[in-house]
Design an enzyme around this catalytic site. Structure first.
Site, PDB file in Angstrom:
ATOM      1  N   LYS A 106       0.840  -1.200   0.000  1.00  0.00           N
ATOM      2  CA  LYS A 106       0.000   0.000   0.000  1.00  0.00           C
ATOM      3  C   LYS A 106       0.880   1.258   0.000  1.00  0.00           C
ATOM      4  CE  LYS A 106      -4.172  -2.108   1.703  1.00  0.00           C
ATOM      5  NZ  LYS A 106      -4.650  -2.863   2.848  1.00  0.00           N
TER       6      LYS A 106
ATOM      7  N   LYS B 258     -10.005  -5.423  -7.402  1.00  0.00           N
ATOM      8  CA  LYS B 258     -10.647  -4.160  -7.754  1.00  0.00           C
ATOM      9  C   LYS B 258      -9.604  -3.064  -7.990  1.00  0.00           C
ATOM     10  CE  LYS B 258     -11.994  -3.495  -2.937  1.00  0.00           C
ATOM     11  NZ  LYS B 258     -11.692  -4.852  -2.504  1.00  0.00           N
TER      12      LYS B 258
ATOM     13  N   LYS C 209      -3.838 -11.237 -11.145  1.00  0.00           N
ATOM     14  CA  LYS C 209      -4.811 -11.548 -10.094  1.00  0.00           C
ATOM     15  C   LYS C 209      -6.031 -10.616 -10.234  1.00  0.00           C
ATOM     16  CE  LYS C 209      -5.854 -10.569  -5.457  1.00  0.00           C
ATOM     17  NZ  LYS C 209      -5.841  -9.859  -4.293  1.00  0.00           N
TER      18      LYS C 209
HETATM   19  P1  ADP Z   1      -9.383  -6.974  -3.872  1.00  0.00           P
HETATM   20  O1  ADP Z   1      -8.048  -7.551  -4.309  1.00  0.00           O
HETATM   21  O2  ADP Z   1     -10.335  -6.892  -4.999  1.00  0.00           O
HETATM   22  O3  ADP Z   1      -9.204  -5.650  -3.167  1.00  0.00           O
HETATM   23  P2  ADP Z   1      -9.778  -7.988  -1.242  1.00  0.00           P
HETATM   24  O4  ADP Z   1      -8.325  -7.766  -0.969  1.00  0.00           O
HETATM   25  O5  ADP Z   1     -10.775  -7.100  -0.591  1.00  0.00           O
HETATM   26  O6  ADP Z   1      -9.994  -7.971  -2.820  1.00  0.00           O
HETATM   27  O7  ADP Z   1     -10.093  -9.511  -0.884  1.00  0.00           O
HETATM   28  C1  ADP Z   1     -11.226  -9.986  -0.188  1.00  0.00           C
HETATM   29  C2  ADP Z   1     -11.137 -11.506  -0.084  1.00  0.00           C
HETATM   30  O8  ADP Z   1     -11.217 -12.102  -1.389  1.00  0.00           O
HETATM   31  C3  ADP Z   1      -9.823 -12.008   0.522  1.00  0.00           C
HETATM   32  O9  ADP Z   1     -10.077 -13.169   1.267  1.00  0.00           O
HETATM   33  C4  ADP Z   1      -8.983 -12.300  -0.693  1.00  0.00           C
HETATM   34  O10 ADP Z   1      -7.979 -13.245  -0.417  1.00  0.00           O
HETATM   35  C5  ADP Z   1     -10.036 -12.850  -1.666  1.00  0.00           C
HETATM   36  N1  ADP Z   1      -9.634 -12.554  -3.064  1.00  0.00           N
HETATM   37  C6  ADP Z   1      -9.586 -11.335  -3.651  1.00  0.00           C
HETATM   38  N2  ADP Z   1      -9.191 -11.417  -4.931  1.00  0.00           N
HETATM   39  C7  ADP Z   1      -8.969 -12.731  -5.173  1.00  0.00           C
HETATM   40  C8  ADP Z   1      -8.542 -13.481  -6.323  1.00  0.00           C
HETATM   41  N3  ADP Z   1      -8.285 -12.897  -7.486  1.00  0.00           N
HETATM   42  N4  ADP Z   1      -8.416 -14.810  -6.195  1.00  0.00           N
HETATM   43  C9  ADP Z   1      -8.697 -15.440  -5.016  1.00  0.00           C
HETATM   44  N5  ADP Z   1      -9.108 -14.796  -3.904  1.00  0.00           N
HETATM   45  C10 ADP Z   1      -9.246 -13.459  -3.960  1.00  0.00           C
END
Ligand code: ADP
Ligand code: TRP
Length: 320
Positions: free
Chosen positions: A110, A192, A189
């Site tokens: 971050k 968002k 990956k």
């Molecule tokens: P983002 O990467 O979109 O900000 P978050 O970090 O808020 O998503 O992740 C919320 C949950 O979803 C966590 O448990 C994270 O490990 C899972 N997650 C997010 N993106 C993925 C992905 N591409 N593949 C598998 N799990 C994911």
């Protein structure tokens, strides 16, 4: 067996969230006692628009319920409705070495992306540890990117228990290998922050646009293709039946089957897989008061449990 997980209301939920975490929680409802919460205290480290935070919190609640989270079996609540977690965060801060937090990938990431180094961002894993330890969780279904946060949680539980006596259960992670990382439309990956998501609540038209934009290589239509390096196939594996998946793999390997055809098949499989979800989502969206009642009832149950563990921790350190 107690299962707990949380998700931040910091944007629309997508397929990565669904397969990485939400589906695990929903499936585990049959096997154990599940606690799921919306991590709005955590989201405050990145969201500073109150109206947006409220709206995103409601949207996460609706998405989760529409995915099949059943409030009769699962304790579903908003993190901030159980303020006991803040006191436990402090009690864990007491045993948390600064170096442990300085090594956190997510924090370093971050900062590398230009976020200000605030205390909230730095202490994020301590609040997450409090979330987990407050409910004596055995397993915590999250995607791979959260694994280090779980290791920090385990470290803090062990340190606290050593210093003040056995108080917390030490949890383990739960990451099914098959869905470790869901790829986005660009092959990275799905996240968002990368603008490469397929959102669960998107309209059919938006979903079509997202799927048609999936990046593929330039192998000509007639040539054989390797399914393992095809982003369309990787997503198809998640949403289609095993027999359909086999069929697509064979067609790609044989040649004469283009990426456009594969995208059409993916769109059809996605629509079939999420048809019930869409219907339930629309019904929940029309009843925000009903959703709020579910969250309130969940918070009441969560709070009773949280008070019990917090009391034990307060006694352990000598506050009581
Ligand atoms: P983002 O990467 O979109 O900000 P978050 O970090 O808020 O998503 O992740 C919320 C949950 O979803 C966590 O448990 C994270 O490990 C899972 N997650 C997010 N993106 C993925 C992905 N591409 N593949 C598998 N799990 C994911
Ligand atoms: N940090 C998690 C994420 O970004 C959300 C979260 C907060 C969480 N507290 C938690 C996940 C406790 C599991 C358990 O995805």
């Amino acid at each position: 067996m107690r299962v707990l997980s949380g998700i931040q209301p910091s944007g629309k939920l997508h397929l990565g969230n669904y397969f990485g975490m939400m589906k695990q929680c929903v499936d585990l409802q049959k096997k154990g006692e599940v606690y799921v919460f919306i991590a709005n205290y955590h989201a405050l480290t990145t969201v500073s628009d109150p109206a947006r935070l409220r709206q995103d919190t409601m949207d996460v609640a609706i998405d989760f319920l529409a995915c099949g989270l059943d409030p009769a079996h699962t304790v579903f609540f908003r993190q901030s409705d159980v303020p006991e977690v803040q006191e436990l965060t402090w009690l864990l801060s007491i045993v948390c070495p600064v170096g442990l937090l300085e090594r956190a990938h997510s924090y370093k990431d971050k900062l590398a992306h230009g976020k200000e180094a605030t205390h909230g961002l730095f202490a994020y894993p301590v609040l997450m540890a409090a979330d987990i330890l407050l409910y004596q969780s055995d397993i915590v279904p999250v995607g791979k990117d959260q694994k280090q946060h779980l290791e920090i949680t385990r470290d803090l539980a062990i340190k606290f228990n050593l210093k003040f006596g056995e108080t917390f259960k030490v949890p383990g992670p739960y990451i099914p290998e098959a869905v470790a990382i869901v790829p986005g439309t660009d092959g990275q990956k799905m996240s968002k922050s990368y603008g490469n998501t397929i959102e669960l609540s998107a309209t059919p038209k938006q979903i079509k646009t997202a799927i048609m934009s999936i990046v593929t290589d330039s192998t000509p239509m007639e040539s054989p293709k390797d399914p393992e390096t095809c982003n369309v196939y990787k997503l198809y594996q998640l949403v289609a039946d095993p027999a359909q998946v086999e069929e697509m793999a064979a067609k790609l390997r044989a040649g004469g089957y283009g990426y456009g055809d594969a995208k059409k098949a993916l769109l059809a499989a996605f629509n079939a897989r999420f048809a019930d979800f869409r219907e339930r989502r629309a019904a929940l969206e029309a009843d925000p008061a009903g959703v709020e009642r579910i969250l309130q009832a969940g918070a009441e149950r969560a709070r009773a449990e949280a008070r019990r563990i917090l009391k034990a921790a307060r006694k352990a350190v000598g506050l009581e």
